[in-house]
Design a protein around this motif. Structure first.
Motif, short mmCIF file in Angstrom:
data_model
loop_
_atom_site.label_atom_id
_atom_site.label_comp_id
_atom_site.label_asym_id
_atom_site.label_seq_id
_atom_site.Cartn_x
_atom_site.Cartn_y
_atom_site.Cartn_z
N ARG A 1 -2.76 7.63 -4.83
CA ARG A 1 -3.30 8.89 -4.29
C ARG A 1 -2.20 9.93 -4.12
O ARG A 1 -2.43 11.12 -4.37
N THR B 1 -1.09 3.00 -2.84
CA THR B 1 -1.68 4.34 -2.86
C THR B 1 -0.66 5.44 -2.64
O THR B 1 -0.89 6.58 -3.04
N SER C 1 -5.81 5.65 -12.01
CA SER C 1 -5.30 6.63 -11.05
C SER C 1 -5.52 8.06 -11.51
O SER C 1 -5.29 9.00 -10.74
N LYS D 1 0.82 -1.22 0.00
CA LYS D 1 0.00 0.00 0.00
C LYS D 1 0.85 1.26 0.00
O LYS D 1 0.48 2.25 -0.63
N SER E 1 -4.37 2.67 -8.12
CA SER E 1 -5.08 3.30 -6.99
C SER E 1 -4.29 4.42 -6.36
O SER E 1 -4.58 4.85 -5.23
N THR F 1 -7.98 8.93 -9.02
CA THR F 1 -7.66 8.79 -7.59
C THR F 1 -6.55 9.73 -7.12
O THR F 1 -6.44 9.98 -5.92
#
Length: 435
Positions: A164, A142, A185, A117, A162, A188
């Motif tokens: 961020r 992320t 993305s 992650k 994904s 996102t």
């Protein structure tokens, strides 16, 4: 002679893995766990792990979840890698071939950590280009931070589906891939920092399809050139936008309607320089706290309507070609404005007394181009005596802040002039400056 003993079948390892998968002994989850440790070992080997600043547990501890910088989830999958400032050296460890046989597809590295992650490899000595394609399989990733390395080549800010937050700043990247709408993305991405590289790119082309939910975009200290687009596609979430220290040209767009939520805008110090006037509609940025347009070639006057920007804390138009007087309406920003910088322009006229009401502010107005030297027009006493403001860079200018007037002001204060039973003409203006 037993050939099978003398020459072991090189496919045996592959066959073992295959059997464990298909005969139900190991599930897909087990197989993914099986590949995580060698993937971490590959990262260690490829980045000179022996000389890391902290390598506690690595290659020794059986449970790789206990290795320094590694965090696993409840199922034992690696979910976070934090090896910031740990003396990693070498290529970015996307994949490493351990066995280069055509019948064995054994690749280990970051791209195998499917539950990852967050990745923080900032402030190391990683070099070369990044192979982005395999990383797009990391659907859970992320947060991606590789700032402060020596990476080069092209930037792809939409590196995982994904994503961020991506920080690619302080490297040696020379180009940047356009934001592609078909990538997941694109919707996102919230934070993107590519500052302090040597990216050559046309500004309009780069920003044409900027992700619609971006909140912070930093691209300062590059070689981005050309003019800014007229609109930034109604970026309702954008809060901070910094493209300072590039090579932008053309007029400053009036894109206030596109990004009404903007809190910080920094387009300062362009090597060629933005031209034209400061847009009258700039006051519509009602959420703006920092506005820095210094170091350009902006001309014309300072829009009085800036005094309506109630949230403004820092306002910098220094080192431009602005003319005429400072608008008294800037005094309306008392209570919010903390830094006012208008030095090195071609401003004329007197300094409005309202500027002296900017409580706790730093007011910088001087340098050779501003022309306040009319002997009949002194600066407001409240400015010269720092009654409200924190700093005034012309307080020691004896033409604008006469020594005699300062001495009389001190006398007035020390003798409680506000309580004099009889106040002669002229002292009233002195009284008005007392706080």
């Amino acid at each position: 002679m037993n050939i099978s003993k003398e020459f072991p079948n090189p496919c045996n390892r592959f066959q073992e893995l295959r059997n464990s998968f298909f005969d139900g002994v190991a599930s897909e989850v087990d197989m993914r766990l099986l590949i995580e440790r060698p993937s971490l070992e590959a990262i260690y080997n490829e980045t000179d792990g022996q000389n890391w600043s902290n390598k506690a547990g690595w290659m020794n501890e059986i449970d790789h979840c206990k290795w320094h910088g590694i965090t696993c989830d409840g199922d034992g999958f690696v979910m976070s890698i934090d090896l910031r400032d740990n003396n990693l050296v070498g290529q970015f460890p996307v994949y490493t071939d351990f066995q280069k046989s055509y019948w064995v597809n054994t690749k280990y590295g970051l791209a195998n950590l499917y539950n990852l992650k967050t990745l923080d490899l900032a402030d190391n000595k990683l070099a070369g280009t990044i192979e982005y394609a395999p990383l797009y399989n990391l659907y859970s990733l992320t947060d991606f931070d590789v700032s402060g390395n020596q990476l080069s080549g092209e930037v792809d800010a939409l590196v995982t589906p994904s994503l961020r937050n991506v920080d690619l700043s302080n490297n040696r990247f020379t180009s940047m891939s356009r934001f592609k709408k078909y990538k997941q993305s694109f919707r996102t991405l919230r934070f993107c920092d590519v500052s302090n590289n040597t990216i050559h790119h046309d500004a309009s082309d780069l920003l044409e399809n900027i992700p619609p939910n971006i909140e912070r975009f930093f691209a300062s200290n590059n070689q981005i050139h050309g003019s800014l687009p007229d609109s930034l596609n109604f970026l309702s979430e954008l809060r901070r936008f910094d493209m300072s220290s590039n090579a932008l040209t053309g007029e400053l767009p009036d894109f206030a309607e596109s990004i009404l939520s903007l809190q910080e805008l920094d387009l300062s110090n362009q090597t060629i320089g933005l031209t034209g006037p400061v847009p009258e509609e700039i006051w519509r940025f009602q959420s703006l706290k920092i506005l820095n347009l210094s170091g350009n070639k902006l001309a014309g006057t300072i829009p009085p309507a800036i005094g309506n920007m109630a949230a403004l804390e820092e306002f910098d138009l220094s080192n431009n070609r602005l003319v005429n007087a400072i608008p008294s309406e800037l005094g309306q920003l008392a209570g919010s404005l903390k830094h006012l910088r208008l030095s090195n322009n071609m401003l004329t006229g007197s300094i409005p007394s309202e500027i002296g009401q900017l409580q706790g502010a730093t007011v910088l107005l001087k340098l050779k181009e501003n022309s306040y030297y009319d002997s009949s027009k002194t600066a407001p006493l409240v400015l010269c005596k720092l009654r409200n403001v924190k700093e005034f860079d012309l307080e020691n200018d004896t033409q604008l802040c006469p020594v005699e007037r300062n001495a009389l002001s001190d006398f007035y204060d020390s003798t409680k002039g506000a309580e004099w039973t009889m106040i002669l003409s002229g002292w009233m203006s002195m009284k008005a400056t007392v706080t």
